[in-house]
Motif scaffolding. Structure first.
Motif, short mmCIF file in Angstrom:
data_model
loop_
_atom_site.label_atom_id
_atom_site.label_comp_id
_atom_site.label_asym_id
_atom_site.label_seq_id
_atom_site.Cartn_x
_atom_site.Cartn_y
_atom_site.Cartn_z
N THR A 1 0.84 -1.20 0.00
CA THR A 1 0.00 0.00 0.00
C THR A 1 0.87 1.25 0.00
N SER A 2 0.27 2.38 -0.36
CA SER A 2 1.04 3.59 -0.62
C SER A 2 1.39 4.38 0.63
N PHE A 3 0.53 4.37 1.64
CA PHE A 3 0.73 5.24 2.81
C PHE A 3 1.18 4.43 4.01
N PRO A 4 2.26 4.90 4.68
CA PRO A 4 3.17 5.99 4.33
C PRO A 4 4.34 5.45 3.50
N SER A 5 5.22 6.32 3.07
CA SER A 5 6.35 5.92 2.24
C SER A 5 7.47 5.35 3.10
N GLY A 6 7.75 4.05 2.90
CA GLY A 6 8.83 3.42 3.66
C GLY A 6 10.19 3.96 3.30
N HIS A 7 10.41 4.24 2.01
CA HIS A 7 11.69 4.81 1.59
C HIS A 7 11.93 6.17 2.25
N SER A 8 10.90 6.99 2.30
CA SER A 8 11.04 8.31 2.92
C SER A 8 11.28 8.18 4.42
N ALA A 9 10.62 7.22 5.05
CA ALA A 9 10.83 7.01 6.48
C ALA A 9 12.26 6.59 6.76
N SER A 10 12.78 5.66 5.96
CA SER A 10 14.16 5.21 6.16
C SER A 10 15.15 6.34 5.93
N ALA A 11 14.91 7.13 4.85
CA ALA A 11 15.82 8.23 4.55
C ALA A 11 15.82 9.26 5.67
N ALA A 12 14.64 9.65 6.14
CA ALA A 12 14.57 10.65 7.21
C ALA A 12 15.13 10.11 8.51
N ALA A 13 14.87 8.84 8.81
CA ALA A 13 15.37 8.25 10.05
C ALA A 13 16.89 8.22 10.05
#
Length: 496
Positions: free
Chosen positions: A121-133
């Motif tokens: 599913t689309s929400f939330p973005s796992g890639h964005s979460a990993s990058a920000a983390a």
């Protein structure tokens, strides 16, 4: 039909605000798809693929660790830990809570689309979460490295919209969760700037803008050459003397005769020798960490040449306690720890193997050999009672528990010896592990920990090994441990 049903009230419709937000989300997605970004078509899809399964961030962490900077290594570990928590949260809760379908790819040019489209599913973005983390975790430990990583993290987050696999709100929510994971990790394991303010008393010391008056003795067997070069470049007036480990004590004595400030570059054993010379000659000490283990320097707040140079140029210093041990004609000082029992045997075993297989493998091998050997606990008389002990540990200052071993000290001038004992028993390995997990200031049938200013042990068998700051000597009869409060002046950047 039930009279409670009101046919005049229409059923609830879609929430107007939610609909407006979703519509704005779709419009922004389409605007990104319609705009051609210079260099974006070849670069952003590549970045998006590189971040799959965290590969990009693990590579970044390895690059940080390869710099051999303690601060960079801590930043890498914190970044990976934050990423792991964010990824676990997204995959177990985030993706299952809001089952939002992926965007329709029609507006997205074919050249931008990923070869393999995600099926989650689309929400939330796992890639964005990993990058920000990862970026936030690194930044919390080191602002400089965080600033270097942040543009890469932002590009990965943007790439998820650019390639058409996420709506902008998916990316924003993922980034918020990732940053939250980094702060959660800091709550569990504080960064150094989040730890309590050290209670070390400040001390006036000579300011050496170009290093004139500083003589640094460098242990060639332990020193890191790039740190020595950094110090020489920043302080051209300083004198450096490189010598073999066996020559360090004599060179320190000669350096003290002509120095205004005594400097030392090496591990804890070398720093211990320099501290003794500085005390006898009433000289301030400047420490440049250069060994495998640099516990005193790190607890002091000195991690690299930049810290030492800045403190010397500004004349920033503190007073620290010095621990002492004595047993008949045998005596010495310790800046970190002093111990009896299995640990001195472990140190000796490690030294036998370190020159053949390296420091860390030798330490593991030594622990296995010492703990598996058929041995009896140490017998000492403590407070008028004879006690069998597997280990007696005395720290110069209170060690605060972080993990399976004593962690770090917040205050190097607290006037206390952090004493921990592991009582004798049939299974030393189990008891030692239990004591390590329990931490400081605890009591149990297997171990105890107290804070004292002085400790006396009687009836110590002749030839009993005593370890202090990585060195080993033999003691017998009466052994006394005490402190010299605030006896040594050491340079330290006061802004750390």
């Amino acid at each position: 039909m039930s009279p409670d049903v009101d046919l005049t009230t229409p059923p609830p419709g879609p929430h107007p605000l939610r609909e407006r937000l979703l519509a704005a989300d779709c419009r922004l997605f389409e605007a990104v798809a319609a705009r051609r970004w210079p260099g974006g078509d070849p670069l952003l899809p590549l970045l998006s693929r590189a971040a799959n399964h965290g590969v990009l961030w693990f590579a970044a962490a390895a690059s940080l660790a390869a710099t051999k900077s303690p601060r960079a290594r801590r930043a890498a570990v914190r970044g990976v830990a934050s990423l792991a928590l964010a990824s676990a949260t997204i995959n177990t809760l985030g993706k299952r809570s809001v089952r939002r379908p992926r965007p329709v790819l029609d507006p997205v040019p074919a050249v931008r689309r990923l070869k393999r489209q995600p099926i989650t599913t689309s929400f939330p973005s796992g890639h964005s979460a990993s990058a920000a983390a990862f970026a936030a975790g690194v930044a919390l430990e080191s602002r400089g490295w965080g600033a270097a990583v942040a543009p890469l993290a932002a590009a990965v987050a943007v790439s998820r919209v650019y390639t058409g696999v996420h709506f902008p709100s998916d990316v924003l929510a993922g980034a918020a969760l990732g940053a939250g994971a980094a702060f959660a990790v800091r709550g569990l394991v504080p960064t150094r700037d989040a730890l309590p303010t050290p209670g070390r008393p400040q001390q006036d010391a000579p300011a050496l803008p170009d290093g004139t008056g500083l003589v640094v003795v460098v242990n060639k067997g332990a020193a890191t050459s790039d740190r020595v070069r950094d110090l020489q470049d920043a302080l051209p007036g300083a004198e450096t003397v490189e010598c073999e480990p066996s020559e360090v004590p004599a060179e320190l004595q000669r350096a003290a005769a002509r120095a205004r400030v005594l400097g030392v570059c090496g591990g804890d054993g070398t720093v211990n020798a320099a501290a003794g010379v500085a005390l006898r000659n009433d000289l301030p000490l400047a420490v440049l960490p250069g060994g495998t283990l640099n516990h005193f320097a790190l607890d002091l707040g000195v991690e690299d040449a930049q810290d030492t140079v800045g403190a010397l140029q500004r004349g920033e210093a503190v007073r620290v306690d010095v621990g002492r041990f004595s047993s008949g004609a045998t005596h010495g000082c310790f800046l970190n720890t002093c111990s009896l029992g299995v640990y001195p045997e472990l140190v000796r075993e490690r030294e036998r193997w370190s020159h053949r297989i390296g420091g860390w493998p030798a330490g593991v091998l030594a622990a296995l050999r010492v703990l598996r050997a058929d041995r009896h606990p140490l017998s000492v008389e403590l407070g008028g009672t004879t006690r069998p002990l597997w280990l007696l540990f005395a720290g110069n200052g209170t060690y605060h528990h972080m993990g399976l071993a004593p962690g770090r000290r917040y205050d190097l001038a607290d006037g206390r010896l952090d004493v921990r004992v592991v009582h004798g028993g049939r299974r030393p390995a189990v008891r030692l592990l239990a004591a390590a997990v329990a931490g400081p200031l605890t009591r149990s049938p297997a171990h105890a920990a107290v804070a004292v200013r002085r400790l006396r042990l009687d009836c110590v068998a002749p030839g009993t090994p005593l370890a202090y700051d990585g060195e080993v000597t033999d003691v017998q009869g009466e052994v006394t441990l005490d402190k010299l409060p605030q006896a040594l002046t050491v340079y330290r950047p006061l802004s750390t």
